[in-house]
Design an enzyme around this catalytic site. Structure first.
Site: not given
Ligand code: SAM
Length: 243
Positions: A67, A90, A124, A147, A222-224
């Site tokens: 992710g 992602e 996924n 998430d 990370t951006e978050e």
């Molecule tokens: N790790 C990054 C950061 O810290 O900035 C992104 C955090 S964001 C809250 C969570 C990310 O996980 C999202 O971009 C979402 O699309 C991705 N994500 C959620 N479920 C996923 C899955 N099953 N497989 C791949 N990516 C997933």
């Protein structure tokens, strides 16, 4: 996210050369092409790949950012560990294009040809991670600001979960590490609890984590993570080792 997209039957069908040409016999031209399994940059997994390129007898990713979002950690890991292949996974098509285009730009711009070890794919992870990688090959997995799925009925969708942890344990090398960071206390407790009760994982103490630069990198790469810092929020982390 609902449109179906290709995924490999098993690791024999994954071609790592297209993602990291310079770690194989790839040309400069190949190194500046983007393959990331998005609609814009499609790829297929139709045929078994030469074992030199599918991880059996050649290089393969060892650091996975699950992710990866906008990819900040992928770039930072790639820069800090030039010998390690880093892969962002992602699910969101547009984010994967963004990260992959940025990797292409970095490969072209950086004078000492860094970032040849960075790549990103749309997948996924909860469904298909096991089809990409071989048993006991992964050194580090990162789960940054996953998430939270707050509602109790959605807790089973959390990416750290007993069933998924068994898959991660299968993929990790012995002593491989899982890094978790989040600004949601409830999610942190959940992740730590599920890791602690899984018999393939052991929590690492602060002393054991001394000198592990990744513990710093996950804080603000990370951006978050940067957003949480800007807003003065708190972050919780835990790191576990595969037994
Ligand atoms: N790790 C990054 C950061 O810290 O900035 C992104 C955090 S964001 C809250 C969570 C990310 O996980 C999202 O971009 C979402 O699309 C991705 N994500 C959620 N479920 C996923 C899955 N099953 N497989 C791949 N990516 C997933």
């Amino acid at each position: 996210n609902d449109t179906p997209f290709p995924y490999p039957l098993n690791p024999d069908y994954v071609n790592w050369k297209i993602h990291y040409p310079k770690f194989f016999d790839g040309t400069d031209e190949e190194n500046q092409k983007v393959f990331c399994n998005t609609n814009e940059h499609p790829q297929t997994y139709d045929e078994e790949v030469n074992p030199l390129y599918n991880g059996l007898n050649g290089a393969q990713p060892v650091f996975l950012d699950i992710g990866c979002g906008f990819g900040g950690l992928v770039f930072n890991l790639a820069k800090n560990f030039p010998e390690k292949l880093v892969l962002g996974l992602e699910i969101r098509d547009k984010l994967v294009n963004f990260v992959s285009e940025k990797i292409r730009a970095l490969r072209i711009e950086s004078p000492d040809h860094k970032y040849n070890n960075a790549a990103c794919i749309r997948t996924n992870a909860m469904r298909h991670i096991i089809q990409y990688f071989r048993k006991g090959t992964i050194e580090k997995m990162f789960f940054c600001f996953a998430d939270p799925h707050f509602k109790k009925s959605n807790h089973r969708r959390r990416i750290i979960n007993t069933g998924f942890l068994s898959e991660y344990a299968f993929l990790l090398k012995p002593k491989g590490r899982i890094y978790c960071i989040t600004d949601v206390e409830d999610l942190h407790n959940w992740q730590e609890e599920h890791l602690a009760k899984h018999r393939m994982f052991r929590k690492l103490s602060e002393e054991e984590l001394e000198g592990d630069i990744c513990v710093q990198l996950i804080q603000d790469s990370t951006e978050e993570g940067q957003k949480v810092t800007r807003n003065g929020g708190k972050k919780w982390t835990c790191v576990f080792e595969r037994i």
